[in-house]
Scaffold this motif. Structure first.
Motif, PDB file in Angstrom:
ATOM      1  N   ALA A  79       1.275  -1.361  -0.009  1.00  0.00           N
ATOM      2  CA  ALA A  79      -0.167   0.422   0.430  1.00  0.00           C
ATOM      3  C   ALA A  79       0.366   1.467   0.080  1.00  0.00           C
ATOM      4  O   ALA A  79       0.358   2.071  -0.601  1.00  0.00           O
ATOM      5  CB  ALA A  79      -1.097   0.357   1.056  1.00  0.00           C
ATOM      6  N   ARG A  80       1.851   1.648   0.883  1.00  0.00           N
ATOM      7  CA  ARG A  80       3.748   2.180   0.387  1.00  0.00           C
ATOM      8  C   ARG A  80       3.589   2.377  -0.905  1.00  0.00           C
ATOM      9  O   ARG A  80       3.694   3.698  -0.994  1.00  0.00           O
ATOM     10  CB  ARG A  80       4.518   1.975   1.969  1.00  0.00           C
ATOM     11  CG  ARG A  80       5.376   2.756   2.072  1.00  0.00           C
ATOM     12  CD  ARG A  80       6.242   2.856   3.494  1.00  0.00           C
ATOM     13  NE  ARG A  80       6.936   1.934   2.794  1.00  0.00           N
ATOM     14  CZ  ARG A  80       7.710   2.062   2.421  1.00  0.00           C
ATOM     15  NH1 ARG A  80       8.519   3.612   2.214  1.00  0.00           N
ATOM     16  NH2 ARG A  80       8.965   0.932   2.081  1.00  0.00           N
ATOM     17  N   GLY A  83       1.203   4.052  -2.887  1.00  0.00           N
ATOM     18  CA  GLY A  83       0.685   5.771  -2.634  1.00  0.00           C
ATOM     19  C   GLY A  83       2.676   6.274  -3.356  1.00  0.00           C
ATOM     20  O   GLY A  83       2.778   7.085  -4.364  1.00  0.00           O
ATOM     21  N   TYR A 132      -4.219   0.326   5.312  1.00  0.00           N
ATOM     22  CA  TYR A 132      -4.097   0.327   3.887  1.00  0.00           C
ATOM     23  C   TYR A 132      -3.956   2.186   3.516  1.00  0.00           C
ATOM     24  O   TYR A 132      -3.191   2.060   3.184  1.00  0.00           O
ATOM     25  CB  TYR A 132      -4.761  -0.320   3.101  1.00  0.00           C
ATOM     26  CG  TYR A 132      -4.920  -1.439   3.397  1.00  0.00           C
ATOM     27  CD1 TYR A 132      -3.362  -2.638   3.083  1.00  0.00           C
ATOM     28  CD2 TYR A 132      -5.905  -2.475   3.308  1.00  0.00           C
ATOM     29  CE1 TYR A 132      -3.418  -3.471   3.079  1.00  0.00           C
ATOM     30  CE2 TYR A 132      -5.681  -4.113   2.730  1.00  0.00           C
ATOM     31  CZ  TYR A 132      -4.626  -4.664   2.944  1.00  0.00           C
ATOM     32  OH  TYR A 132      -4.514  -5.484   3.274  1.00  0.00           O
ATOM     33  N   PHE A 136      -0.562   4.340   2.533  1.00  0.00           N
ATOM     34  CA  PHE A 136      -0.610   4.707   1.016  1.00  0.00           C
ATOM     35  C   PHE A 136      -0.359   6.535   1.508  1.00  0.00           C
ATOM     36  O   PHE A 136       0.828   6.818   0.859  1.00  0.00           O
ATOM     37  CB  PHE A 136      -2.208   5.171   0.340  1.00  0.00           C
ATOM     38  CG  PHE A 136      -2.191   5.709  -0.857  1.00  0.00           C
ATOM     39  CD1 PHE A 136      -2.024   4.870  -1.835  1.00  0.00           C
ATOM     40  CD2 PHE A 136      -2.705   6.733  -1.028  1.00  0.00           C
ATOM     41  CE1 PHE A 136      -2.104   5.287  -2.868  1.00  0.00           C
ATOM     42  CE2 PHE A 136      -3.032   7.520  -1.537  1.00  0.00           C
ATOM     43  CZ  PHE A 136      -2.917   6.893  -2.949  1.00  0.00           C
ATOM     44  N   THR A 395       7.938  -0.643  -5.100  1.00  0.00           N
ATOM     45  CA  THR A 395       6.393  -1.533  -4.515  1.00  0.00           C
ATOM     46  C   THR A 395       6.468  -3.226  -5.295  1.00  0.00           C
ATOM     47  O   THR A 395       6.095  -4.286  -4.717  1.00  0.00           O
ATOM     48  CB  THR A 395       5.661  -0.794  -6.210  1.00  0.00           C
ATOM     49  OG1 THR A 395       5.105   0.689  -5.631  1.00  0.00           O
ATOM     50  CG2 THR A 395       3.726  -1.528  -5.346  1.00  0.00           C
TER      51      THR A 395
END
Length: 448
Positions: A79-80, A83, A132, A136, A395
């Motif tokens: 989730a990071r 982002g 999440y 993000f 990611t």
């Protein structure tokens, strides 16, 4: 850059050979005097330190957060990454606007405030959706800060951007190195510490902006041109070099991020080691990552950026092979009934492999970017592609090891890196003689 390696060629003029000596001290003095009119390049050292600590805290605490809330760790970490990936598309116009209007300080303060709010919420919520969203927002705000700062550094330093990027990354490595032990030591309070420091930095930057106004000479900040000039007009970056650079940075960021995000989990869940020993895994990686930078900084004044990138690729591939071989032997002995705690020799060999990978990855971002710039200028769209590939690689590094394991994932990415840079040795050469051939010109003529 050309200036860095041209100074080592005896065929070139004495004036060109003085470039390295003229570069270092004014570069650092300008950093500390007014940040080249941006107002944020000094504060970015603190941001880089906290970015490293954030990466370490996420990599260590995500295991406990995922277990506590019953959600997949790899999706939580990814989730990071999402982002980070969508940041350039969502926030690109804002980054360009702040540079044109002299509002870099405002943008930095807002991004830090958003990151701070997410860090306050993450340790106290039990909602998967909120978790999440929090991860993000952390990734999105970090991307904003990183993309904004790297664009400013590239703008104000031009071909000399490798040195300041190395300095920033060294500070980042220090933060990531201490983060696992900080997380184990203070537990959930690590997120509170991150929020507190982000608040203080945001308040200092915002207070300076609204207390003193825009930085002096802000109109010359992001628009400042590189003072290192050559007689001919700089060509545009060839497409083949751009494609190779984009593919390479994707693989390199995936390999690096996989270690920072999964090394602790690999040690505890995969190898069955205690938390104190597991914290050594990401910390050793970043210790080597950081110390090697202090060797690369003076070496970059004598060697081609592509030479350092080629050597780093070999180190990463060697470390990845070693990590796979030793970890397989370790698990085979554990299956035979050995206690993981008693296999200290194998643990030390795994740590050595992580240190080798860390040494290889440390200069890659700065050196690949500098190597690409040797061939020509990058426009704004190409910079966006570069940062997007970097974020996509991060990611994948956060997500894929959750399916196939850390050693196998890192070996696959290391092999891809080696194949990419080896197949483009004409564009990313080991020696300057090949560089002359790659550029298709006689650089000695530039000094005539």
């Amino acid at each position: 850059s050309r200036g860095l390696w041209a100074a080592t060629d005896p065929k070139l003029s004495l004036g060109t050979s003085l470039l390295v000596h003229q570069m270092l001290s004014p570069l650092l003095r300008e950093h500390w005097r007014n940040g080249y009119g941006t107002g944020v390049l000094r504060a970015y050292y603190v941001v880089c330190l906290m970015r490293g600590i954030t990466v370490g805290v996420v990599g260590t605490s995500s295991l406990f957060i995922a277990e506590r809330n019953g959600i997949p760790q790899n999706f939580l970490i990814a989730a990071r990454g999402i982002g980070l990936t969508v940041g350039p598309a969502i926030l690109g116009p804002a980054i360009g606007w702040q540079a044109r209007k002299g509002e870099c300080q405002t943008g930095f303060a807002l991004a830090l405030a958003a990151k701070m709010l997410a860090e306050i919420i993450i340790p106290i919520t039990s909602s998967a959706v909120v978790l999440y969203a929090g991860f993000f927002v952390v990734g999105l705000s970090m991307n904003y800060l990183d993309t904004s700062a790297s664009m400013l550094v590239e703008k104000v330093h031009g071909e000399r951007c490798a040195l300041p990027l190395l300095l920033y990354c060294a500070v980042y490595g220090i933060g990531a190195m201490v983060a696992p032990f900080v997380t184990i030591w203070i537990g959930g309070q690590a997120w509170t510490m991150l929020a507190l420091v982000d608040f203080l930095v945001a308040a200092a930057v915002a207070g300076r902006r609204f207390g003193r106004g825009k930085p002096r000479a802000w109109r010359n900040g992001a628009a400042r041109q590189d003072t290192t000039k050559f007689p001919e007009e700089r060509p545009h970056l060839p497409r083949r070099v751009l494609r190779a650079g984009l593919a390479f940075i994707f693989m390199q960021q995936a390999a690096e991020t996989a270690i920072s995000s999964w090394a602790f989990t690999f040690a505890t869940s995969g190898l069955g080691l205690p938390k104190g020993t597991a914290a050594l895994f990401p910390s050793t990686f970043y210790l080597s990552f950081t110390l090697t930078r202090f060797l690369v900084i003076p070496a970059s004044a004598r060697l081609l950026p592509s030479t350092i990138a080629q050597a780093g690729t070999v180190a990463i591939l060697s470390g990845a092979f070693m990590l796979n071989i030793v970890s397989r032997q370790f698990l085979a002995l554990v299956a035979e009934g050995y206690d993981p705690v008693d296999l200290s020799g194998y643990v030390n060999m795994i740590l050595a492999s992580l240190a080798l990978i860390g040494a290889g990855t440390c200069p890659m971002f700065a050196m690949i970017l500098a190597s690409m710039r040797q061939h020509g200028e990058m426009n704004a769209q190409e910079h966006g592609w570069f940062n997007t590939c970097k974020a996509l690689g991060m990611t994948m590094g956060m997500w894929i090891p959750g399916f196939i394991g850390l050693p196998g994932a890192d070996l696959a990415w290391a092999l891809c890196m080696f194949l990419i840079i080896s197949s483009h040795v004409r564009d990313f050469p080991w020696w300057h003689q090949l560089q002359n051939l790659a550029l298709g010109d006689d650089l000695a003529k530039e000094t005539v």
